[in-house]
Design an enzyme around this catalytic site. Structure first.
Site, PDB file in Angstrom:
ATOM      1  N   MET A 131      -5.263  -6.481   2.252  1.00 35.72           N
ATOM      2  CA  MET A 131      -5.860  -7.649   2.872  1.00 35.72           C
ATOM      3  C   MET A 131      -6.338  -7.383   4.302  1.00 35.72           C
ATOM      4  O   MET A 131      -7.410  -7.832   4.704  1.00 35.72           O
ATOM      5  CB  MET A 131      -4.854  -8.805   2.864  1.00 35.72           C
ATOM      6  CG  MET A 131      -5.423 -10.125   3.358  1.00 35.72           C
ATOM      7  SD  MET A 131      -4.307 -11.510   3.077  1.00 35.72           S
ATOM      8  CE  MET A 131      -4.399 -11.676   1.298  1.00 35.72           C
ATOM      9  N   LYS A 132      -5.563  -6.638   5.081  1.00 38.72           N
ATOM     10  CA  LYS A 132      -5.941  -6.395   6.479  1.00 38.72           C
ATOM     11  C   LYS A 132      -7.127  -5.444   6.603  1.00 38.72           C
ATOM     12  O   LYS A 132      -7.821  -5.442   7.628  1.00 38.72           O
ATOM     13  CB  LYS A 132      -4.754  -5.826   7.259  1.00 38.72           C
ATOM     14  CG  LYS A 132      -4.253  -4.483   6.756  1.00 38.72           C
ATOM     15  CD  LYS A 132      -3.056  -4.013   7.556  1.00 38.72           C
ATOM     16  CE  LYS A 132      -2.560  -2.650   7.054  1.00 38.72           C
ATOM     17  NZ  LYS A 132      -1.377  -2.197   7.811  1.00 38.72           N
ATOM     18  N   GLY A 133      -7.379  -4.634   5.578  1.00 37.05           N
ATOM     19  CA  GLY A 133      -8.535  -3.761   5.570  1.00 37.05           C
ATOM     20  C   GLY A 133      -8.458  -2.637   6.585  1.00 37.05           C
ATOM     21  O   GLY A 133      -7.385  -2.148   6.921  1.00 37.05           O
TER      22      GLY A 133
END
Length: 249
Positions: A131-133
């Site tokens: 999600m944070k990439g």
């Protein structure tokens, strides 16, 4: 005055255009002494580099020495004759990708990824999936129009393939960081062979990535695309989306 570059004779640049100056570093399995320094310079000369000069050298201990040298190369390349396979896809932002999936596909895009084989380095797959990439770009888990499944590290090819079938995935992502003795080539080849053996290759968009992977290599191994260093989730998602649109799925 800016000098004109000769695109048919591109040489390394050091202090002046076309001077051919290169920097290289290496370790020699010999004690650090004057003889070792001379060996390092002779090795550079054997590589075809003229006027080799040692910029830095250090004793690594246990009979090993490390060197950084400069030398002059007479080699050149003709840029007008270089052709490199490139990934052809429209570059989109996070918002544009989700909008296109919603309105052009009309359903969520399903992606399954893993770091496969004995490779336990998840930095690559996490940069794309989590999600944070990475580097300011969200990973696929944050995309509301993408169902992203990150299976983690050391995942057997058989398990990745089975999970992709179970989830009815659109794309399979494979990350390979460990490359010693060509283990990444063997592992990637094995996945394609398994998919072909079960007549599943055309069912999925299959993508690989890693520090020593490029698009040309990926195509040669039977993948649809290869993403090397510097690529982030929007690059991968845009490619998958374009492939699905082209296939009319």
């Amino acid at each position: 005055m800016i000098q004109q570059v000769d695109w048919k004779r591109i040489r390394p640049y050091g202090d002046t255009l076309g001077d051919g100056i290169v920097q290289l570093s290496f370790t020699l399995p010999i004690p650090h002494n004057e003889e070792a320094k001379e060996a390092a310079k002779q090795l550079c000369a054997a590589m075809g580099l003229e006027e080799p000069q040692i910029y830095h050298s250090v004793d690594l201990g246990e009979g090993y020495s490390f060197f950084i040298l400069y030398g002059k190369s007479q080699a050149s390349v003709d840029m007008t004759k270089i052709e490199v396979p490139k990934i052809q896809s429209k570059q989109r932002s996070f918002e544009e990708i989700n909008h296109a999936i919603r309105h052009q596909l009309g359903r969520k895009m399903v992606v399954v990824g893993a770091c496969t084989g004995t490779d336990a380095h998840t930095v690559g797959i996490d940069a794309i999936m989590n999600m944070k990439g990475y580097h300011g770009d969200y990973g696929l888990e944050r995309y509301p129009e993408v169902e992203a499944y990150n299976l983690g590290s050391q995942v057997p090819n058989e398990r990745l393939m089975a999970r992709a079938v179970e989830l009815n995935a659109d794309a399979i992502l494979v990350s390979q960081v460990v490359t010693q003795k060509g283990v990444h080539i063997k592992n990637l080849t094995n996945l394609i062979e398994l998919l072909e053996a079960d007549q599943l290759r055309q069912r999925f968009i299959v993508i690989c990535g890693g520090p020593r992977i490029n698009h040309e290599m990926a195509l040669e191994l039977g993948f649809d695309a290869g993403f090397g260093p510097g690529h982030t989730a929007p690059d991968v998602a845009s490619f998958i989306l374009d492939q699905l649109i082209q296939r009319g799925e």
